[in-house]
Design a protein around this motif. Sequence first.
Motif, PDB file in Angstrom:
ATOM      1  N   GLY A   1       0.825  -1.202   0.000  1.00 21.11           N
ATOM      2  CA  GLY A   1       0.000   0.000   0.000  1.00 21.11           C
ATOM      3  C   GLY A   1       0.857   1.249   0.000  1.00 21.11           C
ATOM      4  O   GLY A   1       2.077   1.196   0.250  1.00 21.11           O
ATOM      5  N   LYS A   2       0.262   2.372  -0.351  1.00 22.67           N
ATOM      6  CA  LYS A   2       0.897   3.692  -0.177  1.00 22.67           C
ATOM      7  C   LYS A   2      -0.274   4.563   0.263  1.00 22.67           C
ATOM      8  O   LYS A   2      -0.762   5.427  -0.480  1.00 22.67           O
ATOM      9  CB  LYS A   2       1.513   4.161  -1.509  1.00 22.67           C
ATOM     10  N   ASN A   3      -0.748   4.258   1.467  1.00 24.46           N
ATOM     11  CA  ASN A   3      -2.078   4.699   1.880  1.00 24.46           C
ATOM     12  C   ASN A   3      -2.129   6.181   2.233  1.00 24.46           C
ATOM     13  O   ASN A   3      -1.318   6.665   3.024  1.00 24.46           O
ATOM     14  CB  ASN A   3      -2.539   3.859   3.073  1.00 24.46           C
TER      15      ASN A   3
ATOM     16  N   SER B   1       3.563   0.268  15.221  1.00 23.00           N
ATOM     17  CA  SER B   1       4.093  -0.964  14.600  1.00 23.00           C
ATOM     18  C   SER B   1       5.264  -0.609  13.682  1.00 23.00           C
ATOM     19  O   SER B   1       5.518  -1.289  12.680  1.00 23.00           O
ATOM     20  CB  SER B   1       3.031  -1.727  13.808  1.00 23.00           C
ATOM     21  N   THR B   2       5.963   0.499  14.020  1.00 19.51           N
ATOM     22  CA  THR B   2       7.134   0.954  13.273  1.00 19.51           C
ATOM     23  C   THR B   2       6.799   1.178  11.790  1.00 19.51           C
ATOM     24  O   THR B   2       7.651   1.038  10.908  1.00 19.51           O
ATOM     25  CB  THR B   2       8.305  -0.069  13.436  1.00 19.51           C
ATOM     26  N   GLY B   3       5.534   1.522  11.524  1.00 23.36           N
ATOM     27  CA  GLY B   3       5.123   1.782  10.130  1.00 23.36           C
ATOM     28  C   GLY B   3       5.076   0.525   9.281  1.00 23.36           C
ATOM     29  O   GLY B   3       4.886   0.599   8.069  1.00 23.36           O
ATOM     30  N   GLN B   4       5.229  -0.639   9.900  1.00 22.19           N
ATOM     31  CA  GLN B   4       5.321  -1.893   9.137  1.00 22.19           C
ATOM     32  C   GLN B   4       3.949  -2.561   9.023  1.00 22.19           C
ATOM     33  O   GLN B   4       3.756  -3.711   9.403  1.00 22.19           O
ATOM     34  CB  GLN B   4       6.349  -2.813   9.805  1.00 22.19           C
TER      35      GLN B   4
ATOM     36  N   ASN C   1      14.845   1.442   4.450  1.00 25.31           N
ATOM     37  CA  ASN C   1      14.214   2.662   4.982  1.00 25.31           C
ATOM     38  C   ASN C   1      15.193   3.837   4.924  1.00 25.31           C
ATOM     39  O   ASN C   1      14.824   4.948   4.514  1.00 25.31           O
ATOM     40  CB  ASN C   1      13.799   2.482   6.444  1.00 25.31           C
ATOM     41  N   LEU C   2      16.451   3.582   5.359  1.00 26.79           N
ATOM     42  CA  LEU C   2      17.441   4.668   5.398  1.00 26.79           C
ATOM     43  C   LEU C   2      17.724   5.154   3.973  1.00 26.79           C
ATOM     44  O   LEU C   2      17.917   6.354   3.736  1.00 26.79           O
ATOM     45  CB  LEU C   2      18.726   4.188   6.083  1.00 26.79           C
ATOM     46  N   ASN C   3      17.695   4.232   3.039  1.00 30.67           N
ATOM     47  CA  ASN C   3      17.892   4.600   1.634  1.00 30.67           C
ATOM     48  C   ASN C   3      16.764   5.529   1.161  1.00 30.67           C
ATOM     49  O   ASN C   3      17.006   6.529   0.483  1.00 30.67           O
ATOM     50  CB  ASN C   3      17.949   3.309   0.796  1.00 30.67           C
ATOM     51  N   TYR C   4      15.523   5.218   1.560  1.00 28.00           N
ATOM     52  CA  TYR C   4      14.397   6.074   1.162  1.00 28.00           C
ATOM     53  C   TYR C   4      14.483   7.448   1.824  1.00 28.00           C
ATOM     54  O   TYR C   4      14.044   8.454   1.236  1.00 28.00           O
ATOM     55  CB  TYR C   4      13.060   5.402   1.481  1.00 28.00           C
TER      56      TYR C   4
ATOM     57  N   ILE D   1       7.480   2.001   1.284  1.00 29.52           N
ATOM     58  CA  ILE D   1       8.732   1.923   2.053  1.00 29.52           C
ATOM     59  C   ILE D   1       8.600   0.825   3.107  1.00 29.52           C
ATOM     60  O   ILE D   1       9.512   0.065   3.348  1.00 29.52           O
ATOM     61  CB  ILE D   1       9.051   3.295   2.701  1.00 29.52           C
ATOM     62  N   PHE D   2       7.459   0.745   3.732  1.00 33.03           N
ATOM     63  CA  PHE D   2       7.168  -0.253   4.769  1.00 33.03           C
ATOM     64  C   PHE D   2       8.023  -0.021   6.017  1.00 33.03           C
ATOM     65  O   PHE D   2       8.592  -0.946   6.602  1.00 33.03           O
ATOM     66  CB  PHE D   2       7.372  -1.673   4.231  1.00 33.03           C
ATOM     67  N   GLY D   3       8.134   1.242   6.408  1.00 35.03           N
ATOM     68  CA  GLY D   3       8.872   1.616   7.604  1.00 35.03           C
ATOM     69  C   GLY D   3       8.244   2.862   8.200  1.00 35.03           C
ATOM     70  O   GLY D   3       7.217   3.353   7.716  1.00 35.03           O
ATOM     71  N   PRO D   4       8.883   3.421   9.257  1.00 28.85           N
ATOM     72  CA  PRO D   4       8.295   4.568   9.955  1.00 28.85           C
ATOM     73  C   PRO D   4       8.551   5.878   9.214  1.00 28.85           C
ATOM     74  O   PRO D   4       9.209   6.784   9.744  1.00 28.85           O
ATOM     75  CB  PRO D   4       8.994   4.528  11.316  1.00 28.85           C
ATOM     76  N   CYS D   5       8.075   5.995   7.991  1.00 32.15           N
ATOM     77  CA  CYS D   5       8.359   7.151   7.137  1.00 32.15           C
ATOM     78  C   CYS D   5       7.053   7.608   6.481  1.00 32.15           C
ATOM     79  O   CYS D   5       6.333   6.777   5.927  1.00 32.15           O
ATOM     80  CB  CYS D   5       9.313   6.772   6.004  1.00 32.15           C
TER      81      CYS D   5
END
Length: 476
Positions: free
Chosen positions: A248-250, A274-277, A330-333, A378-382
Amino acid sequence: MKQNLIAGSWLAGDGASENRNPADICDLVGVFAQASVDQVDQAARAARAALAGWAGASPQVRADLLEAVAQRVLARKDEIGRILAREEGKTLAEAVGETVRAAQIFRFFAGEAVRVAGDAIASVRPDVDVDVTRGPVGVVGLITPWNFPIAIPAWKIAPALAYGNTILFKPAELTPASAHILVEIIHEAGCPAGVMNLVMGRGSIVGDAILSHPEVDAVSFTGSVPVGRAMAVQAAQGMKKLQAEMGGKNPMVVMNDADLDIAVSAVLNGAFFSTGQRCTASSRIIVEAGIHDAFVDRLTTEALALNVGNPLDPATQIGPVASQNQLEGNLNYVEIARGEGAEVIGGERLQLDTEGYFQAPALFLDARNDMRSSREEIFGPCASVIKVGDFDEALSVANDTEFGLSAGICTSSLKQARAFRAGSQAGMVMVNLPTAGVDYHVPFGGTKGSSYGSREQGRYAAEFFTTVKTAYSFAG
Ligand code: NAD
């Protein structure tokens, strides 16, 4: 070492894999046997052999098994939740909550097992009866991701069993521990040999073997878009029924008339808990110009104040990222967003007392919807924050994505809320609620690149886990 369950026996596999705590990589959660391709074949044959007995069993037998599983999971919720928090990294409260959710799902489908309905339809021919009944699809492969290590297995296994199917279950490599306990519980609760088979291991080996096995009639998958797409091709070649829940990219829209407290809390929860996951995490925050600055001030202050730490510490609000790979991604994004011209707040790797994959929540301010960081999951806290001029622009940006899982709006206007519900292209729409966080008894799923096949959960799960038979009779 924890073993695979094949034809009612616990078996060692072809090698083993270590499961480590992402908050403290010195903490070994367990060692798990990896199934061989040959064992997948044994499991598929066992599932086929057990199918007639299980499909023909009284629905009461199936309901009793599911209820017993629900009770046993609930009785062990604290122990299982602790293991789940250690293997995945979500906070203990979230992990115990997820375990309770798994029990609720089993209890719901215990009821559904005795509520399987059909239709009696008048024939166009005299003295002929037409009955439409539902039966199991057959042998089903269930392939799950790491981010909900017990709830997602539960929402596939419970309906599969309730409707009389037999199972090959492959949990994610990263999080087999709570899935293994769930299978132990199902086995101990009296599930007949061959009905529930556990084959742990890598997707490219064990997952692929499930998908290509001729005895497997249907596969229910949750995971990433590229894997889901490849599976759709493979499933079509084997003429298998497929259900794929993917990324998703909600969007979460914040309108000028939103209640600021509700909006900030919905975004913090949706983007970072949930750490954006979560596949339903809010990763595009679309904010109307009039409230933008006040909202961003509050959001930034509160995001930076979130307590990132060890999931077992009750003060922790955000646990670690689940793996080194995921953290590096995540760090790359974060760097991609910076390079694209967004103002990055937070997002850096954090060094805490233990060696783990901790990351500060990240906000990408002044983002545009055409940036890569606003388009790719990204599936992280971003989360990206995108400013818009009015409702029409907000709705158009919200829909401008290849995904369609969940979408939210914060507004005090019923008119805008209704227009958003009607115009959103997502499968799930939230008004004044986070995009993540759903009930267990209603359909879950999306549109466009997010989902393929019929919905999961609630009574809609029957669409995937049953097949329809039309019977004609003439009394003579
Ligand atoms: P993933 O696609 O890498 O793996 C998911 C599962 O598929 C794992 O069990 C994996 O071993 C298996 N797999 C991988 N390659 C395979 C192959 N070639 N053949 C067969 N099986 C294979 O996903 P992940 O990293 O575990 O999970 C994160 C992703 O899951 C994110 O994209 C997230 O959005 C998505 N997700 C979606 C939902 C939803 O319901 N829509 C829910 C949770 C997570």
